[in-house]
Design a protein around this motif. Structure first.
Motif, PDB file in Angstrom:
ATOM      1  N   GLU A  22     -18.872  15.114  17.246  1.00 49.66           N
ATOM      2  CA  GLU A  22     -17.638  14.368  17.522  1.00 49.66           C
ATOM      3  C   GLU A  22     -17.798  13.413  18.703  1.00 49.66           C
ATOM      4  O   GLU A  22     -17.207  12.339  18.724  1.00 49.66           O
ATOM      5  N   GLU A  23     -18.628  13.769  19.664  1.00 48.52           N
ATOM      6  CA  GLU A  23     -18.838  12.926  20.842  1.00 48.52           C
ATOM      7  C   GLU A  23     -19.636  11.658  20.510  1.00 48.52           C
ATOM      8  O   GLU A  23     -19.646  10.719  21.296  1.00 48.52           O
ATOM      9  N   GLN A  24     -20.288  11.626  19.369  1.00 48.37           N
ATOM     10  CA  GLN A  24     -21.102  10.472  18.961  1.00 48.37           C
ATOM     11  C   GLN A  24     -20.393   9.561  17.956  1.00 48.37           C
ATOM     12  O   GLN A  24     -20.979   8.595  17.485  1.00 48.37           O
ATOM     13  N   ALA A  25     -19.162   9.861  17.624  1.00 44.27           N
ATOM     14  CA  ALA A  25     -18.459   9.177  16.527  1.00 44.27           C
ATOM     15  C   ALA A  25     -18.500   7.660  16.620  1.00 44.27           C
ATOM     16  O   ALA A  25     -18.685   6.975  15.613  1.00 44.27           O
ATOM     17  N   ALA A  26     -18.331   7.101  17.804  1.00 43.07           N
ATOM     18  CA  ALA A  26     -18.261   5.646  17.944  1.00 43.07           C
ATOM     19  C   ALA A  26     -19.556   4.956  17.505  1.00 43.07           C
ATOM     20  O   ALA A  26     -19.532   3.791  17.107  1.00 43.07           O
ATOM     21  N   ARG A  27     -20.665   5.669  17.554  1.00 42.51           N
ATOM     22  CA  ARG A  27     -21.934   5.059  17.146  1.00 42.51           C
ATOM     23  C   ARG A  27     -21.971   4.766  15.652  1.00 42.51           C
ATOM     24  O   ARG A  27     -22.573   3.771  15.234  1.00 42.51           O
ATOM     25  N   ILE A  28     -21.368   5.643  14.861  1.00 38.31           N
ATOM     26  CA  ILE A  28     -21.414   5.451  13.411  1.00 38.31           C
ATOM     27  C   ILE A  28     -20.057   5.037  12.828  1.00 38.31           C
ATOM     28  O   ILE A  28     -19.987   4.623  11.680  1.00 38.31           O
ATOM     29  N   MET A  29     -19.007   5.143  13.636  1.00 38.11           N
ATOM     30  CA  MET A  29     -17.659   4.719  13.230  1.00 38.11           C
ATOM     31  C   MET A  29     -17.078   3.884  14.384  1.00 38.11           C
ATOM     32  O   MET A  29     -16.319   4.390  15.198  1.00 38.11           O
ATOM     33  N   PRO A  30     -17.459   2.602  14.458  1.00 42.02           N
ATOM     34  CA  PRO A  30     -17.091   1.790  15.625  1.00 42.02           C
ATOM     35  C   PRO A  30     -15.594   1.642  15.880  1.00 42.02           C
ATOM     36  O   PRO A  30     -15.192   1.364  17.007  1.00 42.02           O
ATOM     37  N   LYS A  31     -14.761   1.855  14.870  1.00 41.61           N
ATOM     38  CA  LYS A  31     -13.319   1.724  15.080  1.00 41.61           C
ATOM     39  C   LYS A  31     -12.700   3.001  15.646  1.00 41.61           C
ATOM     40  O   LYS A  31     -11.546   3.007  16.040  1.00 41.61           O
ATOM     41  N   VAL A  32     -13.488   4.089  15.683  1.00 41.11           N
ATOM     42  CA  VAL A  32     -13.033   5.323  16.325  1.00 41.11           C
ATOM     43  C   VAL A  32     -13.312   5.172  17.810  1.00 41.11           C
ATOM     44  O   VAL A  32     -14.456   5.002  18.233  1.00 41.11           O
ATOM     45  N   ILE A  33     -12.245   5.191  18.627  1.00 41.32           N
ATOM     46  CA  ILE A  33     -12.435   4.969  20.060  1.00 41.32           C
ATOM     47  C   ILE A  33     -12.373   6.257  20.876  1.00 41.32           C
ATOM     48  O   ILE A  33     -12.782   6.266  22.031  1.00 41.32           O
ATOM     49  N   GLU A  34     -11.878   7.355  20.263  1.00 38.86           N
ATOM     50  CA  GLU A  34     -11.835   8.612  20.997  1.00 38.86           C
ATOM     51  C   GLU A  34     -11.656   9.797  20.060  1.00 38.86           C
ATOM     52  O   GLU A  34     -10.939   9.712  19.076  1.00 38.86           O
ATOM     53  N   ASN A  35     -12.339  10.883  20.410  1.00 41.76           N
ATOM     54  CA  ASN A  35     -12.123  12.189  19.785  1.00 41.76           C
ATOM     55  C   ASN A  35     -11.822  13.155  20.918  1.00 41.76           C
ATOM     56  O   ASN A  35     -12.590  13.224  21.878  1.00 41.76           O
ATOM     57  N   ARG A  36     -10.725  13.888  20.808  1.00 40.06           N
ATOM     58  CA  ARG A  36     -10.362  14.868  21.833  1.00 40.06           C
ATOM     59  C   ARG A  36     -10.065  16.195  21.148  1.00 40.06           C
ATOM     60  O   ARG A  36      -9.164  16.284  20.315  1.00 40.06           O
ATOM     61  N   TRP A  37     -10.845  17.219  21.519  1.00 46.01           N
ATOM     62  CA  TRP A  37     -10.691  18.535  20.899  1.00 46.01           C
ATOM     63  C   TRP A  37      -9.312  19.125  21.147  1.00 46.01           C
ATOM     64  O   TRP A  37      -8.797  19.053  22.256  1.00 46.01           O
ATOM     65  N   ILE A  38      -8.737  19.712  20.106  1.00 43.45           N
ATOM     66  CA  ILE A  38      -7.511  20.512  20.208  1.00 43.45           C
ATOM     67  C   ILE A  38      -7.942  21.974  20.213  1.00 43.45           C
ATOM     68  O   ILE A  38      -7.646  22.713  21.137  1.00 43.45           O
ATOM     69  N   VAL A  39      -8.660  22.366  19.156  1.00 39.74           N
ATOM     70  CA  VAL A  39      -9.200  23.722  19.028  1.00 39.74           C
ATOM     71  C   VAL A  39     -10.644  23.577  18.550  1.00 39.74           C
ATOM     72  O   VAL A  39     -10.899  22.968  17.505  1.00 39.74           O
ATOM     73  N   LYS A  40     -11.584  24.136  19.325  1.00 44.87           N
ATOM     74  CA  LYS A  40     -12.993  24.103  18.931  1.00 44.87           C
ATOM     75  C   LYS A  40     -13.459  25.544  18.749  1.00 44.87           C
ATOM     76  O   LYS A  40     -13.589  26.289  19.709  1.00 44.87           O
ATOM     77  N   LYS A  41     -13.674  25.921  17.483  1.00 44.91           N
ATOM     78  CA  LYS A  41     -14.080  27.288  17.157  1.00 44.91           C
ATOM     79  C   LYS A  41     -15.608  27.399  17.142  1.00 44.91           C
ATOM     80  O   LYS A  41     -16.296  26.406  16.888  1.00 44.91           O
ATOM     81  N   THR A  42     -16.087  28.601  17.361  1.00 45.88           N
ATOM     82  CA  THR A  42     -17.524  28.837  17.438  1.00 45.88           C
ATOM     83  C   THR A  42     -18.248  28.399  16.172  1.00 45.88           C
ATOM     84  O   THR A  42     -19.269  27.726  16.239  1.00 45.88           O
ATOM     85  N   ASP A  43     -17.711  28.765  15.011  1.00 53.99           N
ATOM     86  CA  ASP A  43     -18.375  28.392  13.758  1.00 53.99           C
ATOM     87  C   ASP A  43     -17.899  27.035  13.228  1.00 53.99           C
ATOM     88  O   ASP A  43     -18.286  26.612  12.151  1.00 53.99           O
ATOM     89  N   MET A  44     -17.059  26.359  13.993  1.00 54.92           N
ATOM     90  CA  MET A  44     -16.535  25.015  13.731  1.00 54.92           C
ATOM     91  C   MET A  44     -15.500  24.953  12.608  1.00 54.92           C
ATOM     92  O   MET A  44     -14.640  24.094  12.624  1.00 54.92           O
TER      93      MET A  44
END
Length: 151
Positions: A22-44
Protein backbone atom coordinates in the motif's frame (compact mmCIF):
# COMPACT_ATOMS: atom_id res chain seq x y z
CA UNK A 1 -16.96 -4.72 -17.40
CA UNK A 2 -14.69 -7.66 -16.54
CA UNK A 3 -11.12 -8.36 -17.55
CA UNK A 4 -8.22 -10.75 -17.09
CA UNK A 5 -4.83 -9.98 -18.60
CA UNK A 6 -1.49 -11.76 -18.21
CA UNK A 7 2.05 -10.63 -18.81
CA UNK A 8 5.57 -11.97 -18.25
CA UNK A 9 7.76 -9.49 -16.35
CA UNK A 10 11.53 -9.72 -16.46
CA UNK A 11 12.01 -9.32 -12.70
CA UNK A 12 11.97 -11.63 -9.65
CA UNK A 13 8.61 -12.21 -7.95
CA UNK A 14 9.65 -10.42 -4.73
CA UNK A 15 10.62 -7.28 -6.67
CA UNK A 16 7.27 -7.16 -8.46
CA UNK A 17 5.31 -7.96 -5.26
CA UNK A 18 6.90 -5.03 -3.41
CA UNK A 19 5.10 -2.68 -5.83
CA UNK A 20 1.75 -3.89 -4.48
CA UNK A 21 2.44 -2.77 -0.91
CA UNK A 22 0.00 0.00 0.00
CA UNK A 23 2.90 2.38 0.67
CA UNK A 24 4.09 1.96 -2.94
CA UNK A 25 0.72 2.61 -4.62
CA UNK A 26 1.66 5.93 -6.22
CA UNK A 27 4.41 4.24 -8.23
CA UNK A 28 1.98 2.03 -10.13
CA UNK A 29 -1.21 4.10 -9.66
CA UNK A 30 -0.13 7.74 -10.11
CA UNK A 31 -3.60 9.14 -9.38
CA UNK A 32 -3.57 7.53 -5.92
CA UNK A 33 -2.09 10.20 -3.66
CA UNK A 34 -2.49 8.52 -0.27
CA UNK A 35 -3.25 5.25 1.47
CA UNK A 36 -3.95 5.39 5.21
CA UNK A 37 -4.55 2.19 7.18
CA UNK A 38 -7.81 1.85 9.12
CA UNK A 39 -7.33 -1.78 10.20
CA UNK A 40 -4.21 -3.77 9.29
CA UNK A 41 -4.56 -7.46 10.16
CA UNK A 42 -1.66 -9.89 10.44
CA UNK A 43 -2.82 -12.09 7.56
CA UNK A 44 -4.03 -8.98 5.65
CA UNK A 45 -7.47 -10.50 4.84
CA UNK A 46 -10.14 -8.13 6.09
CA UNK A 47 -7.68 -5.24 6.37
CA UNK A 48 -9.02 -1.85 5.30
CA UNK A 49 -7.49 1.49 4.39
CA UNK A 50 -8.59 4.88 3.13
CA UNK A 51 -7.36 5.55 -0.37
CA UNK A 52 -7.34 9.07 -1.79
CA UNK A 53 -7.47 9.41 -5.56
CA UNK A 54 -7.06 12.66 -7.47
CA UNK A 55 -8.37 13.31 -10.96
CA UNK A 56 -7.51 16.88 -11.93
CA UNK A 57 -8.67 19.12 -9.06
CA UNK A 58 -11.18 16.56 -7.76
CA UNK A 59 -10.17 14.32 -4.86
CA UNK A 60 -12.10 11.24 -3.79
CA UNK A 61 -11.45 9.19 -0.66
CA UNK A 62 -12.95 5.74 -0.25
CA UNK A 63 -12.40 2.60 1.83
CA UNK A 64 -10.50 -0.29 0.25
CA UNK A 65 -10.86 -3.79 1.71
CA UNK A 66 -8.38 -6.60 1.13
CA UNK A 67 -10.61 -9.65 0.65
CA UNK A 68 -7.99 -12.23 -0.38
CA UNK A 69 -4.27 -12.37 0.35
CA UNK A 70 -1.58 -14.96 -0.29
CA UNK A 71 2.18 -14.52 0.04
CA UNK A 72 4.20 -17.68 -0.66
CA UNK A 73 7.58 -18.11 -2.36
CA UNK A 74 6.03 -19.11 -5.70
CA UNK A 75 2.67 -17.28 -5.68
CA UNK A 76 1.51 -13.88 -4.46
CA UNK A 77 -2.10 -12.76 -4.64
CA UNK A 78 -4.10 -9.77 -3.43
CA UNK A 79 -7.80 -9.11 -4.12
CA UNK A 80 -9.26 -5.72 -3.17
CA UNK A 81 -12.67 -4.13 -3.47
CA UNK A 82 -14.04 -0.62 -3.06
CA UNK A 83 -16.76 1.76 -4.22
CA UNK A 84 -15.55 4.67 -6.34
CA UNK A 85 -17.52 7.91 -6.14
CA UNK A 86 -20.56 5.97 -4.86
CA UNK A 87 -21.04 5.10 -8.54
CA UNK A 88 -18.86 2.07 -9.28
CA UNK A 89 -18.08 -1.14 -7.44
CA UNK A 90 -14.48 -2.08 -8.22
CA UNK A 91 -12.98 -5.52 -7.60
CA UNK A 92 -9.32 -5.95 -8.53
CA UNK A 93 -7.00 -8.94 -8.25
CA UNK A 94 -3.24 -8.94 -8.63
CA UNK A 95 -1.66 -12.39 -8.92
CA UNK A 96 2.04 -13.11 -9.35
CA UNK A 97 3.48 -16.52 -10.15
CA UNK A 98 7.17 -17.32 -10.11
CA UNK A 99 8.15 -18.33 -13.65
CA UNK A 100 11.89 -18.53 -12.83
CA UNK A 101 14.35 -16.83 -10.49
CA UNK A 102 14.28 -13.73 -12.70
CA UNK A 103 10.85 -13.83 -14.34
CA UNK A 104 7.34 -13.37 -12.98
CA UNK A 105 3.94 -14.05 -14.52
CA UNK A 106 1.66 -11.11 -13.67
CA UNK A 107 -2.12 -11.69 -13.86
CA UNK A 108 -4.36 -8.64 -13.47
CA UNK A 109 -8.08 -9.29 -13.32
CA UNK A 110 -11.10 -7.43 -12.10
CA UNK A 111 -14.51 -5.99 -12.64
CA UNK A 112 -16.09 -2.57 -12.66
CA UNK A 113 -19.84 -2.49 -12.09
CA UNK A 114 -22.16 0.50 -12.03
CA UNK A 115 -24.05 0.52 -8.74
CA UNK A 116 -26.57 3.19 -9.69
CA UNK A 117 -28.13 4.59 -12.86
CA UNK A 118 -25.26 7.02 -13.48
CA UNK A 119 -22.61 4.33 -13.07
CA UNK A 120 -24.40 1.87 -15.32
CA UNK A 121 -24.94 4.55 -17.97
CA UNK A 122 -21.30 5.65 -17.85
CA UNK A 123 -20.11 2.07 -18.34
CA UNK A 124 -22.50 1.53 -21.26
CA UNK A 125 -21.43 4.77 -22.92
CA UNK A 126 -17.72 4.27 -22.27
CA UNK A 127 -15.76 2.44 -24.90
CA UNK A 128 -14.26 -0.99 -24.28
CA UNK A 129 -11.14 0.26 -26.10
CA UNK A 130 -10.60 3.00 -23.50
CA UNK A 131 -11.10 0.50 -20.66
CA UNK A 132 -8.58 -1.86 -22.20
CA UNK A 133 -6.10 1.00 -22.58
CA UNK A 134 -6.35 1.81 -18.85
CA UNK A 135 -5.67 -1.86 -18.04
CA UNK A 136 -2.65 -2.05 -20.36
CA UNK A 137 -1.27 1.28 -19.11
CA UNK A 138 -1.41 -0.07 -15.54
CA UNK A 139 0.36 -3.28 -16.54
CA UNK A 140 3.00 -1.23 -18.41
CA UNK A 141 3.67 0.84 -15.25
CA UNK A 142 4.04 -2.31 -13.12
CA UNK A 143 6.47 -3.78 -15.65
CA UNK A 144 8.47 -0.55 -15.95
CA UNK A 145 8.80 -0.08 -12.19
CA UNK A 146 9.67 -3.74 -11.58
CA UNK A 147 12.37 -3.82 -14.25
CA UNK A 148 13.87 -0.59 -12.83
CA UNK A 149 13.98 -2.17 -9.33
CA UNK A 150 15.36 -5.57 -10.33
CA UNK A 151 19.03 -4.61 -9.99
Amino acid sequence: MKWKEERQIDAPIEVVWALFEEEQAARIMPKVIENRWIVKKTDMRGSTYNQTYQEGKRKETYVVEITEFEDTANRKHKHIQFQLARTFEMKLAFTLEKASEHKTKFIYSGSNRGINFVGRAMLKLGSRKNGNQVIHDFMDRVEKEATQDRT
